[in-house]
Each structure stands twice: as C-alpha cells, then as structure tokens.
Design a protein around this motif. Structure first.
Motif, PDB file in Angstrom:
ATOM      1  N   GLY A  82      11.328  -4.499  -3.280  1.00  0.00           N
ATOM      2  CA  GLY A  82      12.307  -4.474  -2.100  1.00  0.00           C
ATOM      3  C   GLY A  82      12.613  -6.414  -1.526  1.00  0.00           C
ATOM      4  O   GLY A  82      12.917  -6.442  -0.364  1.00  0.00           O
ATOM      5  N   SER A  83      12.128  -7.246  -2.855  1.00  0.00           N
ATOM      6  CA  SER A  83      12.444  -8.728  -2.282  1.00  0.00           C
ATOM      7  C   SER A  83      11.273  -8.329  -1.081  1.00  0.00           C
ATOM      8  O   SER A  83      11.989  -9.691  -0.122  1.00  0.00           O
ATOM      9  CB  SER A  83      13.885  -8.903  -2.120  1.00  0.00           C
ATOM     10  OG  SER A  83      14.037  -8.766  -3.175  1.00  0.00           O
ATOM     11  N   PRO A  84       9.709  -8.521  -1.094  1.00  0.00           N
ATOM     12  CA  PRO A  84       9.387  -8.811   0.267  1.00  0.00           C
ATOM     13  C   PRO A  84       9.221 -10.327   0.763  1.00  0.00           C
ATOM     14  O   PRO A  84       9.096 -10.942  -0.209  1.00  0.00           O
ATOM     15  CB  PRO A  84       8.037  -8.085  -0.197  1.00  0.00           C
ATOM     16  CG  PRO A  84       8.214  -7.738  -1.545  1.00  0.00           C
ATOM     17  CD  PRO A  84       9.373  -8.001  -1.990  1.00  0.00           C
ATOM     18  N   ARG A  85       9.114 -10.531   1.556  1.00  0.00           N
ATOM     19  CA  ARG A  85       8.721 -11.846   2.239  1.00  0.00           C
ATOM     20  C   ARG A  85       7.335 -12.039   3.087  1.00  0.00           C
ATOM     21  O   ARG A  85       7.411 -10.830   3.171  1.00  0.00           O
ATOM     22  CB  ARG A  85      10.248 -11.700   3.825  1.00  0.00           C
ATOM     23  CG  ARG A  85      11.253 -12.344   2.984  1.00  0.00           C
ATOM     24  CD  ARG A  85      11.840 -12.855   2.536  1.00  0.00           C
ATOM     25  NE  ARG A  85      13.514 -13.009   1.039  1.00  0.00           N
ATOM     26  CZ  ARG A  85      14.361 -13.818   1.501  1.00  0.00           C
ATOM     27  NH1 ARG A  85      13.078 -14.996   1.836  1.00  0.00           N
ATOM     28  NH2 ARG A  85      15.062 -14.089   0.785  1.00  0.00           N
ATOM     29  N   CYS A  86       7.038 -13.504   2.927  1.00  0.00           N
ATOM     30  CA  CYS A  86       5.627 -12.995   3.089  1.00  0.00           C
ATOM     31  C   CYS A  86       5.541 -12.901   4.672  1.00  0.00           C
ATOM     32  O   CYS A  86       4.017 -12.373   5.200  1.00  0.00           O
ATOM     33  CB  CYS A  86       4.862 -14.217   2.861  1.00  0.00           C
ATOM     34  SG  CYS A  86       4.928 -16.050   3.584  1.00  0.00           S
ATOM     35  N   MET A  87       6.237 -12.744   5.221  1.00  0.00           N
ATOM     36  CA  MET A  87       6.437 -13.109   6.848  1.00  0.00           C
ATOM     37  C   MET A  87       6.125 -11.523   7.385  1.00  0.00           C
ATOM     38  O   MET A  87       5.487 -11.682   8.096  1.00  0.00           O
ATOM     39  CB  MET A  87       8.222 -13.277   7.211  1.00  0.00           C
ATOM     40  CG  MET A  87       7.617 -14.468   8.261  1.00  0.00           C
ATOM     41  SD  MET A  87       7.571 -15.104   9.653  1.00  0.00           S
ATOM     42  CE  MET A  87       8.887 -13.834  10.542  1.00  0.00           C
ATOM     43  N   GLN A  88       6.656 -10.477   6.800  1.00  0.00           N
ATOM     44  CA  GLN A  88       6.524  -9.084   6.959  1.00  0.00           C
ATOM     45  C   GLN A  88       5.406  -8.686   6.457  1.00  0.00           C
ATOM     46  O   GLN A  88       4.936  -8.171   7.263  1.00  0.00           O
ATOM     47  CB  GLN A  88       7.920  -8.244   5.667  1.00  0.00           C
ATOM     48  CG  GLN A  88       7.797  -7.447   6.379  1.00  0.00           C
ATOM     49  CD  GLN A  88       8.117  -6.776   8.106  1.00  0.00           C
ATOM     50  OE1 GLN A  88       9.035  -6.544   8.445  1.00  0.00           O
ATOM     51  NE2 GLN A  88       7.458  -5.491   8.073  1.00  0.00           N
ATOM     52  N   ALA A  89       5.201  -9.277   4.846  1.00  0.00           N
ATOM     53  CA  ALA A  89       3.642  -9.019   4.461  1.00  0.00           C
ATOM     54  C   ALA A  89       2.404  -8.909   6.245  1.00  0.00           C
ATOM     55  O   ALA A  89       1.560  -8.458   5.996  1.00  0.00           O
ATOM     56  CB  ALA A  89       3.300  -9.528   3.020  1.00  0.00           C
ATOM     57  N   ALA A  90       2.733  -9.909   6.254  1.00  0.00           N
ATOM     58  CA  ALA A  90       2.183 -11.167   7.566  1.00  0.00           C
ATOM     59  C   ALA A  90       1.739 -10.377   8.834  1.00  0.00           C
ATOM     60  O   ALA A  90       0.742 -10.101   8.941  1.00  0.00           O
ATOM     61  CB  ALA A  90       2.675 -12.699   7.861  1.00  0.00           C
ATOM     62  N   HIS A  91       2.741  -9.743   9.089  1.00  0.00           N
ATOM     63  CA  HIS A  91       3.163  -8.575  10.339  1.00  0.00           C
ATOM     64  C   HIS A  91       2.636  -7.104  10.057  1.00  0.00           C
ATOM     65  O   HIS A  91       1.353  -6.903  10.462  1.00  0.00           O
ATOM     66  CB  HIS A  91       4.525  -8.205  10.268  1.00  0.00           C
ATOM     67  CG  HIS A  91       4.886  -7.521  11.775  1.00  0.00           C
ATOM     68  ND1 HIS A  91       4.819  -8.333  13.074  1.00  0.00           N
ATOM     69  CD2 HIS A  91       5.002  -6.059  11.386  1.00  0.00           C
ATOM     70  CE1 HIS A  91       4.919  -7.637  13.921  1.00  0.00           C
ATOM     71  NE2 HIS A  91       5.260  -6.398  12.666  1.00  0.00           N
ATOM     72  N   ASN A  92       2.493  -6.983   8.762  1.00  0.00           N
ATOM     73  CA  ASN A  92       1.790  -5.389   9.084  1.00  0.00           C
ATOM     74  C   ASN A  92       0.124  -6.032   8.584  1.00  0.00           C
ATOM     75  O   ASN A  92      -0.703  -4.830   9.179  1.00  0.00           O
ATOM     76  CB  ASN A  92       1.896  -4.651   7.322  1.00  0.00           C
ATOM     77  CG  ASN A  92       3.590  -4.711   7.072  1.00  0.00           C
ATOM     78  OD1 ASN A  92       4.604  -5.123   8.278  1.00  0.00           O
ATOM     79  ND2 ASN A  92       4.434  -4.935   5.858  1.00  0.00           N
TER      80      ASN A  92
END
Lengths: 470, 470
Positions: free
Chosen positions: A430-440
């Motif tokens: 799902g083309s993850p962005r590092c922002m979203q990963a960082a948020h999680n």
C-alpha cells in the motif's frame, strides 16, 4: 577519527582575538546586580550594567571549567558522559505547539509533555530528557517548571534538565532533585541535571537567566551557556562576525560561572544562524546554521570545553522532505564536527515553534544512523576478512558464509522505521509513507510504555513540594 | 581546515595492505583477452582469466594518474577541475524508471532523458550531465548511446559523459565528442568526455566494461573506475573487509588503464554499501553507505587520486522524508569527507532504480546548501565586523546597517524551493508541501529553459554521424 574542521588554526585565533576585543572594549550588559558584584570582585571593570572583561581574566577563568564531566541518571545505566569524544542527544526543547497527523497543530499540554518524556525514555538513541520538551499551556505558570521536572523523573530514569526561569525556577529544580538524590552537597558531587541558560544577543544577559546561572553554578550543577546570534538581525551579517559575538557572549557567561564556583561544569553552547532576509526571521534550516555548528565545535575545542550545537532542526512546517533534508544536514554536521551535546535532536519543527510526534520517531532513526557513523570502523584481521575473501574468490557471494551471520547484526545499523524493500513489495503493502509508520510507532510506544518505579515517599514529597508553589 | 576522516592512519594502512594481498594472492578475473595481454605484458601473473598483481606493479602504476585534471566543456565557462579540494555534482545515473507526482512511475523514455538534460542544464548546482540520466527504453539498446549523447550535447553546454557499454558504444561516443570539439581528428585531444567503468564484484571485470575501459584509456579520456561491493552479499559483511575488497578492485582497474596509456586521468570510485539482510538486496540509504564514502575519500587521498563517492542516494520509494534524510546524509558526508565527484547528485530514488522529477529539484536545493557549506568562511577584518559590533553595542540590532545590506546576498544561501515563512503565512498559502512545490518548479524550469545554441554545422555533422551508425 579526525573531526571536520571548517576554520584554519589562524582563523580560530582571529575569532578568539576579536571576541576578546569585544569583551574588553565593547563589553556586555549584565542586568542583575548580584552578577555585577561577582564580576567586579573577580576583576572585571563594571560601568553601570556594562561589564568589560580583561583578556587575562577570560583566559584564566575559561581554563577552570572541566573538559569532560558525567551527568548522573537515576538508573546508572543511563549516566551520560559530556565532552571528549562523546555525543549525547536530547530531544526538542521549548516548543509552544505540538502536532500529529491525526489531530493537527495545537498548543501543547501536560499530556503531550508526558508523552514526549515517555518517547524519550523508550528511545535507544535519546540520552537526556529535554527540559521543556513542549510548553504545557494547561499547567499554571507558577508550577510549570516544577511539574516538568516531576514528570521527567516520574516517567523516565534518564538524566533531565532544570528550569531556566530565574532564581526561583533554578532553586525549585534543585529542591526537587534533592528530594530524590539527596542534599546539595551530594548533588554537586554527582550532577543530576543540566540546564540551558542563554544570552540576549547582542551582548546582554538578562536578570532571569543570570539568576538561574548563579543558582546552578552555586549548586555545582552543569549548564549549557548558550548564545543564539541571528546573523543580520542581532549580530553581524557576516558569519565570522556572528561567531565572534556568539563566542564573546558564551565566554562572558562562563567567566561568571567560574567566579561563582571554580570548576563548575559548563558546556560551550552556540546555536547561531542566519536571518531569512525576506522575512527578517531566524532560519535554522539554512546551511549557515550547519556552518556555525562546525565553527562552534572548533572554538570549544580551542578552549578545551564540551560543546553544544546542531540538532534535527529545520524551518519546515511539517515533517516533509524539506524538514528531513534540513534536519539531517544539521544532525550530521554536529556529529562530524565533534559536537558533544545535541539539543533538539528529535521532533522539532517550524524554527523551534512546534514539536511533532511523527518527526520525533523519524528523527530518532536519524540519531541511530548518525550514532552508527560515529562508531566508525573496527579494523582487525577478522574484520578485514582476507580469509573469507579468499574462500569466496572472484565471482562468488557472501550470503551463506558464517562470517556474514556472525557479524551482520553488529556491523550494520538495523533500521526501525525506514523501509528498504523493493518497489513492488512496497507497492503491494500500500505504498506506506514513513510519516504513517512513524505515527503508528509513536502510538505503539505510548500504549506499551511502562513507567519506572518511583519510591512512594519520593513521589509524595515531590508532589507536596509542587503544591507549596501554587 | 580539515576534512572529516573516519579511519585512523593505522587503519587505513591495514586496509591498503589487505588490498595488496588480495591482488597478489587471490587475484581478479578479467573476462577480455586483450586486457589479459596488456596486464601480462605489464608484469602481472596470468592463469587463465585470473590475474595476480605483484604489489610493486600496483604501487608503481597507482602513482601515474594525475591528482587533478580539467574536463573541458563546449562552453569553457563550464569547464571543471576534477580533484583537489573541488567537489562537482552530476545527477542520477542509469535508472530504468522515472516518476513524477502526476503521472506516477513508468519506464523512462528519450523524452524523459531530454527533460533531465534540460533540468541539469538549467541547474545552478549540477556541474555536469550524467551519462545515462535515465535509460531511454523506447530507443533500441544498440543506438541508445548515440541518441543520449546527442541529447546531452544539444540541450546543454555543460560537460558530459559517454557510454561504457562495450567497445563500439565507447568508440562512437569518443568520435562524437571529437566532432563537437572540432579537432577533426578521430579522437579529442584533451579531456572532453568521460565514462564510468564498474567492476563486477567480487573481483571480476567483464568484457563489456574492459572494452570500454581500454577505449577511454587509449584515447586519454578520463574515466571513473568504480566498485560497488555489497557488504554481506558480494563483499564481506564487515565494513573493513568490504572496503579492502572495493579498494583491490578499483586499483586493478586503474593499473590496467595506466598500462594502456600512462597518465590517463582516472577517478577512484567507491560506492560500496551493505546488504539489507532481510532480503539480501543493496541498501544505499544506510549509514554504512555514508561511512564507506568517507573511507573511500581517505583512501583515494592516500593514493593522491580524485575520488568519487556519495550522492543524493536513498532506498526510499518516493520523494519525501525518508528520501531526503538518506540523501542529505550521503550528500553532506561526500562533501565533508572530501569527495571530488558526486554522481547521483540529484533525482535518484529506490536504490538507483528510479529518477524522480520532484526529487531532482529537491536534491538540487540540497546540493546548493552543501555547496554553501563547501564555500566556508572568509575571515578578515570586514567579515569579523568588530566595528559594526561596537557601533551597535549591547542590546541593539543589525537589520538597518549598511554592512548587513552589503553582505547578505553573498554570505547567505538563497533558497530556491525551501519554505521559510512563518506558520500563519504557510497556512494562508494552503500548507504547501515540499514535493508539490517541487512539482510546479520542475515544470516551470522545463517551460522556460532555453538550450544554448549548437552551431548548425556541428549539429548536422553529429546527426549525420548518428544516421551513419544507426
């Protein structure tokens, strides 16, 4: 390892000479009578609030501060060496606003403060809890500083920072630390907190900062004596001139600390940068900031003092590509130029105005990478691997060698956040962005963080002390 | 002034000694008979394809290339000095894919190639064109080199690179360069074109690369002789061993070039990094990549050769925070450790697989910032600004001083893309994100770019040459 050095030896001397000339003939305003008294007694010439420092006085006093010292943590595993070849990280400091992907930007509150202490505690790379990682706007002013220290102690066993809010802020910080660590004598034997005290550029120290400097110096607690000159606004537009002003201010502050208590530990701190001439405001994502960091490191080494500068700092307003480039520039420069204390090493945005949960996690990864670079190479027969190279020979591969399995974990940095899979796998995920990963990740850490034990009587006494301030 | 050095002198000597042992005891495979003949005649021991290099041969030949040389551009203002304290930037190289915010990721075409030539031509910070800035997959591989070189010459007057895809492609590129430089001869008389030749790690050179190496060397045209050893996959997992392997491969290639033509200019190229151990693929956004750049710079200085390493390189799949952190780390390290030639200075994504239009513009800004750092401080009485400091005195400001207006343009880097507005203005402008701004910016550049004029007769000669060889 040889540090990157921007200036020639001669240029370092020229900066020093200019600073000495500034201190001797232009002088610095000290807006606090007790400080003026100490300086006069110590040999400075005082005219009203203006203090003129003879060159010899500066040289003598600067020589008294230690080149290296230990900041002791509640858990001795987290003791931090400041100076020498060491590099310590402390996250963002003093932001008014806080932001995250889900809720956007808003004023910081106590809950955010607590969260950032937990994130700092959980981080493998942040060494010290930042004093005011954000300003908790929902906590009354009269207890904010004490509440901050209590929160840092309650949720982390790493060293922490004291308040810079004048005599009272410093005294309360020392009192609170005493509840946990014993009386002032014990505190001065084993310094437990470090505070940041700043000049008011150009060439002024105000009452609030001087009050705190004098309290902490009296108690033998370490401090970052800091100057942030803005080239073109509060200091000369030319970077060598700005460096000379920064240098003069820091030296003046350090002289005062040594006159109060000889050998009190200080960190030579320079965070000057440039003005963005279109807006007239401070720019810290500029290459001039990185240049000043390298130059500051050299000046501090010239004086034999531990040094603070750099950080994962930027002008960008959100944790985007610009934030990343600026932050990495300033963090890398701190490492390769030999900075010992990096404040603002995680989370800070918007020229110090805001701290971001996601950027905290992303910057923490950067700190890990920079620390790996700092470890450098280990060169010995096993690491040079001549026998493995012979065994594999031309055209072979190393993936199935014992040597590979034995070493890869300690040889390679293991990313916590950044993705290194191929494009197709990335797309399938799902083309993850590092922002979203960082948020999680931030959420996971906060949900699973276990606060360290704090003896019930200490907890109660600290809370009771805070109540007396209301 | 001093560059960052990651290795001690003893460590460096150990790596060098190990490389010599690899060359002498293990040897390299050279998959091209004419190369074997040259090496045998030069004093190497040959056994089938395996070549063993006596240490003396290596140490003699490695002294022969120049420590620096000038690469001549069609427009002499764009001539470049390669070596010494200079750092030059060229954009990404060799990506089969291209991406932008609107159209997404796809196979690159000649149109993309031309666009990147124009973006490079317009850039203030990219010093020369990259050879295969993207693979124009719509052009047949047999004639790709002709069309790429023509586009490079037609749309820019900066220095350029030729093909190294075997003897024929190399020769035809050298001939086109000769037509342009108007020497009338078959080959240019001074360095006007250069190629990049890579070892096939571990310890091999294939026929295609060797043919090209021999063509460029015979013509006295410069080449980067590069190794990319992947620690844990194609090289030992330990960084020191991987470095020794890289070093052995590069030296072997340089020996061959010097045996063909003594003093032919070469650039020592080291872009090794580590394997991502979860899937065994190359990681170039890792701190190990930055460490290798620093170590490579040191080793090349030890041999007194110009050096290539680093770049705005990353493992990230899209321009954004991860891409910028990784890119800035590798870009700044290149400069601070004294790398002379930075290939992949702009645009590259996805561990070399993809070029991004937006990232090109973002990276170009970073190159500008790094270049400002490279320029460093100018220290003299005017820049030390003592008189201005005295005039302003404690508590004043510098915004309205002539000294400020006279110097700020030259002293401060002027950002082209970065946003330094305050939060409220940024909000008022609709929260512009760096990548979206870069998207607009690259389109603007392409719309307004005017290629320098190419004399009609030269243009005709080049087109005729292409037609004849198609």
């Amino acid at each position: 390892m040889q540090w990157y050095e921007l200036l020639t030896e001669r240029e370092v001397e020229q900066i020093h000479e200019t600073s000495i000339q500034i201190l001797a003939t232009v002088g610095v305003d000290f807006r606090y009578a007790p400080a003026l008294k100490v300086l006069k007694k110590g040999g400075a010439r005082v005219d009203g609030e203006r203090v003129f420092f003879p060159g010899r006085l500066v040289d003598e006093q600067i020589a008294k501060a230690p080149a290296e010292f230990t900041l002791y943590a509640r858990d001795s595993d987290y003791d931090v060496l400041i100076g020498g070849e060491h590099m310590a990280f402390a996250p963002g400091y003093g932001a008014t606003f806080v932001t995250d992907m889900e809720h956007g930007r808003r004023e910081g509150i106590q809950r955010d403060f607590k969260n950032f202490v937990k994130l700092t505690d959980a981080s493998p790379y942040q060494d010290i809890c930042s004093g005011i990682v954000i300003e908790p706007s929902d906590v009354p002013h009269e207890i904010r500083h004490a509440q901050a220290i209590y929160t840092a102690i309650k949720y982390s066993t790493k060293p922490f920072m004291g308040s810079a809010m004048g005599v009272q802020g410093a005294r309360d910080s020392i009192q609170l630390a005493s509840i946990l660590f014993g009386d002032q004598n014990q505190l001065s034997q084993k310094p437990r907190m470090i505070s940041i005290l700043c000049s008011l550029t150009p060439l002024v120290f105000d009452e609030r900062m001087l009050g705190a400097i004098m309290e902490y110096a009296g108690a033998g607690q370490p401090q970052l004596i800091s100057s942030l000159a803005i080239a073109g606004a509060t200091s000369p537009v030319t970077l060598p001139g700005t460096l000379a002003v920064q240098n003069a201010e820091v030296l003046a502050g350090i002289v005062l600390t040594q006159l109060i208590r000889e050998g009190t530990p200080v960190v030579f701190a320079g965070a000057s940068s440039a003005t963005d001439m279109r807006t007239g405001s401070l720019s810290i994502g500029s290459p001039e900031m990185a240049l000043n960091t390298a130059a500051t490191a050299q000046m501090a080494r010239f004086y034999g003092l531990p040094v603070r500068s750099g950080g994962a700092i930027c002008d960008a307003k959100s944790p985007d590509a610009q934030a990343a480039g600026e932050s990495m520039m300033n963090l890398m420069m701190a490492q390769v130029s030999g900075i010992n204390f990096v404040l603002h090493s995680a989370g800070i945005l918007d020229s110090y105005n805001c701290i971001s949960y996601e950027k905290f996690i992303i910057d923490d990864e950067l700190c890990g990478m920079v620390k790996r670079i700092k470890q450098g190479y280990e060169v010995n027969a096993d690491k040079l691997a001549m026998e493995v190279i012979r065994e594999v020979g031309p055209g072979g591969h190393y993936l199935d060698r014992d040597h590979t399995f034995d070493h890869f974990r300690n040889e390679f940095y293991q990313p916590q956040l950044f993705r290194r899979d191929d494009f197709v796998s990335w797309q399938l995920n799902g083309s993850p962005r590092c922002m979203q990963a960082a948020h999680n990740r931030a959420r996971e850490i906060l949900e699973s963080h276990e606060s360290p034990e704090l003896p019930a009587d200490v907890d109660r006494d600290m809370q009771a002390f805070i109540e007396t301030l209301r | 002034m001093h560059r960052f050095e990651i290795l001690t002198k003893t460590q460096l000597e150990k790596v060098h000694a190990t490389s010599l042992r690899i060359l002498e005891e293990i040897g390299l495979d050279f998959g091209h008979v004419p190369a074997l003949e040259v090496l045998k005649k030069g004093g190497a021991k040959i056994d089938g394809q395996r070549v063993f290099f006596p240490a003396r041969l290596v140490e003699e030949q490695i002294k022969k290339p120049p420590a620096e040389f000038t690469l001549h551009a069609r427009n002499p203002e764009n001539n470049l000095v390669i070596g010494g304290r200079n750092t030059v930037f060229a954009p990404g190289y060799g990506a089969p894919f291209v991406t932008d915010l609107v159209n997404g990721r796809r196979k690159a075409t000649l149109n993309d190639f031309e666009n990147f030539v124009k973006l490079t031509g317009a850039s203030a910070h990219q010093d020369l064109l990259s050879g295969t800035v993207v693979e124009p997959t719509d052009i047949s591989p047999e004639i790709r080199h002709l069309r790429m070189l023509y586009a490079s010459i037609k749309y820019s007057d900066k220095c350029f690179m030729g093909s190294t895809m075997g003897a024929r492609a190399a020769r035809e590129c050298l001939q086109m360069a000769s037509i342009l430089s108007g020497s009338g001869a078959d080959l240019p008389s001074k360095p006007v074109i250069f190629g990049i030749v890579g070892a096939l790690t571990p310890l091999k050179y294939d026929a295609r690369m060797l043919e090209a190496l021999m063509e460029y060397a015979a013509a006295g045209q410069p080449q980067i002789i590069a190794s990319l050893a992947i620690a844990g996959a194609t090289g030992p997992v330990t960084m020191a061993g991987n470095l020794a392997l890289q070093n052995a491969e590069v030296m072997a290639g340089i020996v061959l070039a010097q045996l063909i033509r003594e003093g032919t200019p070469v650039i020592f190229g080291g872009v090794s990094s580590n394997a991502e151990m979860r899937n065994g693929t190359l990681s170039i956004g890792s701190p190990e990549m930055a460490m290798n750049a620093a170590a490579t710079a040191q080793i090349a200085r030890f041999y007194k050769l110009p050096v290539r390493g680093g770049g705005a390189v990353c493992d990230a799949k899209s321009p954004g925070a991860q891409a910028s952190y990784e890119s800035m780390m590798n870009l700044l390290m290149a400069r601070l450790s004294g790398i002379n030639f930075v290939l992949h200075g702009a645009g590259i994504l996805e561990s070399f697989n993809c070029m991004s239009y937006e990232k090109f513009v973002i990276d170009d800004e970073m190159c500008g910032m790094v270049r400002r750092i490279q320029r460093g401080y100018e220290v003299n009485p005017d820049t030390l600004a003592f008189d201005v400091v005295r005039e302003v005195g404690p508590g004043g400001h510098f915004l309205d001083k002539d000294h400020t207006f006279d110097h700020f343009r030259s002293e401060f880097y002027q950002p082209q893309l970065s946003n330094r507005d305050d939060y409220v203005s940024w909000q008022g402008n609709g929260f512009p994100q760096n990548v979206a701004t870069a998207n607009k910016k690259y389109q603007e550049i392409l719309e307004t770019y005017e290629p320098p004029e190419l004399p009609a007769d030269v243009d005709n000669d080049l087109l005729r040459f292409i037609e004849k060889h198609t």
